[in-house]
Motif scaffolding. Structure first.
Motif, short mmCIF file in Angstrom:
data_model
loop_
_atom_site.label_atom_id
_atom_site.label_comp_id
_atom_site.label_asym_id
_atom_site.label_seq_id
_atom_site.Cartn_x
_atom_site.Cartn_y
_atom_site.Cartn_z
N PHE A 198 38.36 59.89 -13.04
CA PHE A 198 37.71 58.64 -12.60
C PHE A 198 36.68 58.24 -13.64
O PHE A 198 36.28 59.04 -14.49
N GLU A 199 36.27 56.97 -13.59
CA GLU A 199 35.24 56.45 -14.48
C GLU A 199 34.00 56.14 -13.64
O GLU A 199 33.97 55.15 -12.90
N PRO A 200 32.97 56.97 -13.73
CA PRO A 200 31.80 56.79 -12.87
C PRO A 200 30.96 55.59 -13.30
O PRO A 200 30.91 55.22 -14.47
N VAL A 201 30.30 54.99 -12.33
CA VAL A 201 29.26 53.99 -12.60
C VAL A 201 27.96 54.76 -12.71
O VAL A 201 27.50 55.38 -11.74
N VAL A 202 27.35 54.78 -13.91
CA VAL A 202 26.21 55.65 -14.20
C VAL A 202 24.92 54.84 -14.25
O VAL A 202 24.88 53.75 -14.83
N ASP A 203 23.86 55.37 -13.66
CA ASP A 203 22.53 54.76 -13.69
C ASP A 203 21.54 55.82 -14.14
O ASP A 203 21.37 56.85 -13.47
N ASP A 204 20.88 55.60 -15.28
CA ASP A 204 19.88 56.56 -15.76
C ASP A 204 18.46 56.01 -15.72
O ASP A 204 17.57 56.49 -16.42
N SER A 205 18.23 55.00 -14.89
CA SER A 205 16.94 54.31 -14.88
C SER A 205 15.97 54.81 -13.81
O SER A 205 14.79 54.47 -13.85
N VAL A 206 16.44 55.59 -12.85
CA VAL A 206 15.61 55.91 -11.69
C VAL A 206 15.31 57.40 -11.56
O VAL A 206 14.17 57.79 -11.30
N LEU A 207 16.30 58.24 -11.76
CA LEU A 207 16.22 59.65 -11.36
C LEU A 207 15.11 60.41 -12.07
O LEU A 207 14.38 61.19 -11.44
N PHE A 208 14.96 60.22 -13.39
CA PHE A 208 13.95 60.98 -14.13
C PHE A 208 12.54 60.67 -13.62
O PHE A 208 11.71 61.58 -13.44
N LYS A 209 12.26 59.40 -13.37
CA LYS A 209 10.94 59.02 -12.86
C LYS A 209 10.69 59.64 -11.49
O LYS A 209 9.59 60.13 -11.20
N VAL A 210 11.70 59.61 -10.63
CA VAL A 210 11.56 60.20 -9.30
C VAL A 210 11.32 61.70 -9.41
O VAL A 210 10.46 62.26 -8.72
#
Length: 489
Positions: free
Chosen positions: A170-182
């Motif tokens: 599968f081809e994931p929809v990736v978001d790297d904008s939130v998790l590190f800050k949280v």
């Protein structure tokens, strides 16, 4: 001595940490799953959530169900021959409180189910449960959150998770904008379960420092002090790893802020009359301690050593008595700097010459003697993440530009309080040629102190609503130090 293991529920500790991240991700409007990899630069983030200190693992937080998944390697005969019996998946689940345990080679398939599905838990035997899924096209719940960013203190960059494992699946929809800050904000405020471990490792490190204090004497080598500390932490406390490289600076080496590294490996012979600056901390279950003690090698303070030591002690105590929820850490640094300048004025090293202490500080004279930041966040990293949240920047001024955090304190934070006073030739000699600064330096006396080294005192504090809890329990008053050192002879 019979080793006394810390009796605490580590599975509960990491469940509490995961609960914080689940809640904070929801508050940030995130859904889908969060994907982590163990054994990379981000392994402490992984350990924070799952408690497993092993390589080549993956972890997933299902934000739609608040369930945790861990993926372990599918090991074979060679592993059992060389490394021992393979841990069953059921044992991982029970030991670490994980909801589901899978094999790494199942990661793509399971992740595809989670990000493209509504998950229904199906009861099963044992600690490992199975999942069934119903397809959905809700893109929001299909996002894979990964970490991307840099620790504002250590400058270590997160190595983002890559998705080679998902090719052809599968081809994931990736978001790297939130998790590190949280993750950084979650780790900044410790749970009660984390504080139990932090108190424990601080207690061990405090005892180890006192053990060294009792045994140090002129003629020893600096590395022998390091060895005494390491041996105590390992033998008495079961601490296999140290929080950082030990700093055992004696004499002039005490003026090297991060002495002890490969180019300066704690290898000087300790002389009678040397001041010892010992910055050493151990680690337990990945949680750090960071303690510094300073005292004369022969156990008796000279008037010169007494004056500098008490100057730094006054700064340490002033900060400890003024921290609490809501206080700005920058203000605490400035308080410590003010106390150090006042002490040096009393000794005669700094001369006001009609100016105020604040005037002299504005000329950066205080930073000549106190050139580093007051302290830093501490937890799973010695220099923990979260020191510079969004909207906060470093202040471009000597001393303050080295401050490892710029934010208001919050109850539940753990941080170091570590003022110091050093006689660093590379700073003081040029200052004596700077007319603005030289006007407030007693040149003759400053030159006499260039062989002094330095004094740093460091303790680890838990911030509370109305103040703090000092976890570090080592002798601080000169009388107490001399008594301990005399008893150890």
């Amino acid at each position: 001595m019979v080793y006394q293991e810390l009796k605490t529920d580590f599975a509960a500790l990491h469940r509490a940490c995961r609960a914080k991240v689940f809640a904070d991700m929801r508050a940030a409007g995130a859904a889908g799953v969060a994907l982590f990899k163990g054994g990379e630069e981000s392994f402490r983030h992984f350990h924070y959530l799952f408690g497993i200190n092993e390589p080549n693992l993956y972890g997933v937080l299902d934000l739609n169900t608040n369930k945790s998944h861990v993926f372990v390697p599918r090991l074979g005969l060679d592993y059992e021959v060389w490394c021992g019996k393979i841990t069953p998946n059921e044992t991982y689940a029970k030991t670490y409180g994980i909801d589901y345990v899978h094999y790494v080679d199942e990661l793509a398939t399971v992740l595809k189910q989670l990000v493209g599905s509504v998950v229904t838990v199906v009861a099963s035997t044992g600690a490992v449960q199975s999942v069934t899924t119903t397809s959905t096209t809700n893109l929001k719940t299909g996002v894979v959150h990964i970490m991307s960013g840099v620790n504002s203190d250590s400058k270590r960059a997160i190595v983002p998770v890559t998705f080679e494992f998902a090719k052809g699946v599968f081809e994931p929809v990736v978001d790297d904008s939130v998790l590190f800050k949280v993750m950084c904000e979650a780790r900044a405020i410790k749970t009660e379960e984390e504080l139990v471990v932090l108190r424990h490792v601080n207690h061990l490190a405090s005892l180890a420092h006192v053990n060294v204090m009792r045994q140090v004497k002129p003629g020893m080598m600096e590395f022998q002090l390091e060895s005494l500390f390491l041996s105590y932490c390992s033998y008495e406390g079961g601490c296999r790893y140290q929080a950082y490289t030990c700093i055992c600076g004696t004499g002039c080496n005490g003026a090297i802020l991060h002495y002890g590294h490969a180019a300066a490996p704690n290898n000087k012979k300790i002389n009678d009359g040397d001041m010892c600056l010992l910055d050493m901390g151990t680690e337990y279950h990945c949680y750090a301690s960071d303690i510094t003690c300073s005292y004369p090698a022969n156990g008796k303070f000279t008037p010169r050593q007494r004056g500098i030591y008490n100057t730094v002690l006054s700064a340490l105590v002033a900060v400890r008595e003024n921290v609490r929820d809501g206080v700005e850490w920058v203000e605490m640094h400035l308080l410590a700097e003010r106390k150090i300048v006042e002490g040096l004025v009393e000794i005669g090293l700094i001369q006001l010459n009609g100016k105020t202490v604040e005037d002299v500080i504005a000329l950066d004279v205080g930073a000549l003697f106190f050139p580093h930041g007051l302290g830093h966040m501490m937890g799973m990293d010695t220099h923990d993440c979260g020191g510079y949240p969004d909207g906060r920047e470093r202040i471009d001024r000597p001393g303050l530009r080295s401050l490892r955090m710029n934010r208001a304190l919050k109850a539940g934070m753990v941080l170091t309080n570590e003022p110091g006073c050093y006689f660093i030739e590379a700073l003081l000699v040029p200052a004596l040629k700077n007319p603005a600064q030289a006007a407030h330096l007693n040149k003759e006396l400053v030159l006499q102190y260039l062989d002094f080294g330095g004094v740093r005192l460091e303790e680890d504090l838990i911030i509370t609503k109305d103040g703090c809890e000092n976890m570090t329990q080592v002798p601080r008053d000169i009388g107490e130090i001399e008594e301990v050192m005399a008893g150890g002879r």
